[in-house]
Design a protein around this motif. Structure first.
Motif, short mmCIF file in Angstrom:
data_model
loop_
_atom_site.label_atom_id
_atom_site.label_comp_id
_atom_site.label_asym_id
_atom_site.label_seq_id
_atom_site.Cartn_x
_atom_site.Cartn_y
_atom_site.Cartn_z
N VAL A 181 -2.26 6.16 4.53
CA VAL A 181 -2.26 5.88 3.09
C VAL A 181 -2.62 7.15 2.31
CG1 VAL A 181 -3.39 4.55 1.25
CG2 VAL A 181 -2.83 3.45 3.44
N ARG A 182 -1.90 7.40 1.25
CA ARG A 182 -2.23 8.49 0.32
C ARG A 182 -1.93 8.02 -1.09
NH1 ARG A 182 1.40 12.56 -1.37
NH2 ARG A 182 0.06 14.32 -0.83
N PRO A 183 -2.40 8.74 -2.12
CA PRO A 183 -2.17 8.27 -3.49
C PRO A 183 -0.70 8.03 -3.82
CG PRO A 183 -3.82 10.00 -3.47
CD PRO A 183 -3.27 9.93 -2.07
N ARG A 207 0.82 -1.21 0.00
CA ARG A 207 0.00 0.00 0.00
C ARG A 207 0.86 1.27 0.00
NH1 ARG A 207 -5.60 -0.78 1.24
NH2 ARG A 207 -5.78 1.42 0.73
N ALA A 208 1.90 1.28 -0.84
CA ALA A 208 2.75 2.46 -0.98
C ALA A 208 2.98 2.68 -2.47
CB ALA A 208 4.07 2.27 -0.25
N TYR A 209 2.82 3.93 -2.91
CA TYR A 209 2.83 4.24 -4.34
C TYR A 209 3.60 5.54 -4.58
CZ TYR A 209 -1.22 1.22 -3.57
OH TYR A 209 -2.05 0.22 -3.14
N PRO A 210 4.08 5.76 -5.85
CA PRO A 210 4.03 4.88 -7.02
C PRO A 210 5.13 3.83 -6.97
CG PRO A 210 5.10 6.91 -7.61
CD PRO A 210 4.67 7.07 -6.17
N GLU A 211 4.90 2.69 -7.63
CA GLU A 211 5.81 1.57 -7.51
C GLU A 211 7.21 1.90 -8.03
OE1 GLU A 211 4.20 -1.91 -9.27
OE2 GLU A 211 2.59 -2.12 -7.78
N ASP A 212 7.32 2.75 -9.07
CA ASP A 212 8.63 3.03 -9.64
C ASP A 212 9.50 3.82 -8.68
OD1 ASP A 212 6.95 5.26 -9.99
OD2 ASP A 212 8.13 6.00 -11.67
N SER A 226 -5.60 14.40 1.38
CA SER A 226 -5.47 13.17 0.61
C SER A 226 -5.00 12.00 1.47
CB SER A 226 -4.50 13.35 -0.56
OG SER A 226 -3.16 13.40 -0.12
N LEU A 227 -4.56 12.28 2.68
CA LEU A 227 -4.06 11.25 3.59
C LEU A 227 -5.24 10.60 4.30
CD1 LEU A 227 -1.32 10.13 4.59
CD2 LEU A 227 -1.41 11.84 6.41
N ARG A 228 -5.31 9.24 4.22
CA ARG A 228 -6.47 8.52 4.75
C ARG A 228 -6.02 7.39 5.66
NH1 ARG A 228 -7.98 5.66 0.45
NH2 ARG A 228 -9.85 4.93 1.53
N PRO A 229 -6.80 7.10 6.69
CA PRO A 229 -6.47 5.96 7.54
C PRO A 229 -6.99 4.66 6.95
CG PRO A 229 -8.42 7.05 8.40
CD PRO A 229 -7.98 7.85 7.18
N VAL A 230 -6.19 3.62 7.04
CA VAL A 230 -6.62 2.27 6.72
C VAL A 230 -6.34 1.43 7.97
CG1 VAL A 230 -6.28 0.24 5.26
CG2 VAL A 230 -6.22 2.53 4.25
N ARG A 231 -7.41 1.03 8.63
CA ARG A 231 -7.29 0.35 9.92
C ARG A 231 -6.73 -1.06 9.74
NH1 ARG A 231 -10.20 -3.28 12.90
NH2 ARG A 231 -10.43 -2.91 15.16
N GLY A 232 -5.74 -1.38 10.56
CA GLY A 232 -5.18 -2.72 10.55
C GLY A 232 -5.21 -3.34 11.93
N HIS A 282 3.45 6.60 3.90
CA HIS A 282 4.10 5.35 3.53
C HIS A 282 3.15 4.16 3.50
CE1 HIS A 282 7.34 7.86 5.50
NE2 HIS A 282 7.80 7.71 4.27
N GLY A 283 1.88 4.38 3.77
CA GLY A 283 0.88 3.31 3.69
C GLY A 283 1.18 2.19 4.65
N GLY A 284 1.16 0.97 4.12
CA GLY A 284 1.49 -0.19 4.94
C GLY A 284 2.94 -0.59 4.85
N ALA A 285 3.81 0.32 4.42
CA ALA A 285 5.22 0.00 4.19
C ALA A 285 6.14 0.95 4.95
CB ALA A 285 5.53 0.06 2.69
N GLY A 286 5.72 1.40 6.12
CA GLY A 286 6.55 2.34 6.86
C GLY A 286 7.92 1.79 7.21
#
Length: 316
Positions: free
Chosen positions: A272-274, A51-56, A184-190, A294-298
């Motif tokens: 998570v953000r775009p 959940r971290a973008y963009p992949e490149d 644009s920053l959003r929570p994704v509960r884990g 950094h999404g789920g990849a902190g």
């Protein structure tokens, strides 16, 4: 006056501070909480770009972190970083991800590789488990020993921080929604479940099945079972029904987990953000370098993004 003020006491803030200190900066770190009170402390915390973008852009940052964790696993056992075999599973044939080319032993798996029932493809690679209960205190000791000052403080805005220090690095995670501000920053509960270890050593990942994201992360004294990816949910109260579902999903991959004793349940909010925000922002009162989203990849991006942020402080 401190040369740089870092906002955030989780893995991004501490790692960025460590890189700034290594570059000869004087650093103060300000945060609402450090170590145990951060989202980083709840993370499954193994190297895996999720959940971290963009992949490149994410792939090179992740590669740097992979190399740093590999070195710590070889030389610094007190840091709590351990190399582990990981297998990611897929219900359909799936090509290798972009980050696979950076790994030394990545291997595609197929129907002939004795995969669990319901899966026809997968891949195997070496990951690094980062035991946050050990690693975060170790990292904090590193930055304190290098001369950083740590203060518990919550700034209302970046301008307030700049009034005290002309160089600010924003590693505030989900707190950047208000601090930047950044809608644009959003929570994704884990949610995770910790169980006593039945002797497991392998990391399992199932991100693509219909029944929800599943992962198994062995640690020195327990195993982390995950998880959930609840979009825009901010309630951090553990949900017993979801915990039972998590254990059941994980037990399909490792049957011994069905009988494992649950020791605790925890919830964190992924920021998570775009796209990951890693960029300089000159302001009239000074310079802000953003390092968040950094999404789920902190943990996975921590060293790569920290080194890049420190370079932006130097060069901007």
């Amino acid at each position: 006056m401190n040369d740089v003020l870092v906002l955030g006491g989780g893995v991004a803030g501490l790692t960025t501070a460590r890189c700034l200190l290594a570059a000869g900066r004087t650093v103060r770190i300000a945060a609402r909480a450090f170590v145990g009170g951060t989202t980083s402390s709840v993370a499954g915390a193994f190297w895996y770009p999720y959940r971290a973008y963009p992949e490149d852009k994410v792939a090179p940052w992740a590669r740097v972190s992979y190399q740093r964790f590999a070195a710590l696993a070889r030389t610094t056992p007190e840091a709590g970083v351990v190399a582990r075999e990981a297998i990611e599973l897929f219900p359909t044939a799936t090509p290798a991800p972009a980050w696979a080319r950076d790994l030394p032993d990545f291997e595609l798996l197929g129907p002939g590789d004795d995969l669990p029932a319901g899966f026809v493809a997968g891949h195997r690679f070496t990951t690094y488990g980062v035991e946050t209960a050990i690693y975060l205190p170790w990292l904090r000791r590193q930055v304190e020993a290098a001369g950083a000052t740590l203060v518990t403080r919550d700034y209302a805005s970046l301008d307030e921080a700049l009034a005290e220090c002309p160089r600010v690095v924003n590693c505030a995670g989900l707190g950047a929604r208000a601090l930047a501000p950044d809608p644009s920053l959003r929570p994704v509960r884990g949610q995770i479940v910790r169980v006593k270890s039945p002797g497991l050593a392998r990391v399992w990942i199932d991100e693509h099945s219909d029944h929800g994201i599943t992962y198994i992360v062995p640690r020195s004294q327990d195993v982390i079972l995950g998880g959930t990816a609840d979009e825009d949910e901010e309630d951090t109260t553990p949900d017993d029904a979801r915990a039972r579902e998590i254990v059941a999903r994980c037990a399909r991959l490792e049957p011994a987990l069905a009988r494992a004793e649950v020791t605790s349940i925890a919830v964190g909010l992924r920021p998570v953000r775009p796209t990951v925000r890693l960029e300089p922002e000159p302001r009239p009162a000074g310079l802000v370098v953003h390092n968040y989203g950094h999404g789920g990849a902190g943990v996975t991006l921590s060293w790569g993004c920290a080194e890049a942020a420190a370079e932006l402080v130097r060069s901007t």
